[in-house]
Design an enzyme around this catalytic site. Structure first.
Site, PDB file in Angstrom:
ATOM      1  N   GLY A  13      46.937  55.953   8.280  1.00 49.74           N
ATOM      2  CA  GLY A  13      45.758  56.234   9.090  1.00 49.74           C
ATOM      3  C   GLY A  13      46.176  56.855  10.403  1.00 49.74           C
ATOM      4  O   GLY A  13      47.177  57.556  10.486  1.00 49.74           O
ATOM      5  N   CYS A  14      45.434  56.578  11.431  1.00 50.29           N
ATOM      6  CA  CYS A  14      45.700  57.138  12.757  1.00 50.29           C
ATOM      7  C   CYS A  14      47.065  56.673  13.263  1.00 50.29           C
ATOM      8  O   CYS A  14      47.365  55.479  13.259  1.00 50.29           O
ATOM      9  CB  CYS A  14      44.602  56.683  13.710  1.00 50.29           C
TER      10      CYS A  14
END
Length: 155
Positions: A13-14
């Site tokens: 993810g981020c």
């Protein structure tokens, strides 16, 4: 990197979220946010975010294996993101947010496969783990304003 350190590149993810966790672990010496797994050279944040480069947002973690093992690094990895969602973490959707382990050595590949099998067998997550395990080709550090993001933006 000295002979007393190892490096692994992880996408979950981020990159800001992964960096914030790994920065807090004893034995982790450095965490650099960046991009890996794509098909164009020298990607930037805007092009990665629009999903056209094939890169994932990743962190490259340098650690001392005498303090924290590679297996422990991966156990943390599998606990801080959902490895069962393909190309998505929460509200972030796209291949740039895929779950990925970009290994640096064949030994890391073997350990990653074993840990993933253990995590899946333990039934910690509902659903099949879709984390890709791929050799690291090239790592591109993200722009300076992405580095140590949470440390520089505590609010």
């Amino acid at each position: 990197m000295t002979t007393n350190t190892q490096m692994i590149t992880l996408g979950g993810g981020c990159f800001w979220c992964l960096e914030a966790v790994y920065d807090q672990l004893e034995g982790v010496l450095d965490v650099v946010s960046g991009y890996a797994g794509g098909h164009i050279p020298n990607p930037d944040y805007k092009s990665v975010c629009n999903g056209t480069t094939g890169h994932a947002e990743v962190v490259q973690v340098t650690f001392d294996p005498h303090v924290i093992s590679f297996k422990e690094i991966l156990e943390v990895f599998f606990s801080i993101h959902d490895p069962t969602t393909l190309n998505r973490q929460g509200a972030d959707v796209g291949t740039q947010y895929r779950s990925a382990i970009f290994y640096h050595t064949e030994e890391q590949k073997t350990v990653a496969e074993d840990v993933m099998t253990e995590i899946e067998a333990a039934g910690i997550w509902n659903g099949r783990i879709v984390t890709e395990i791929t050799p690291l080709d090239v790592f591109y550090p993200a722009e300076d304003y992405h580095q140590e993001y949470f440390q520089r933006n505590p609010y």
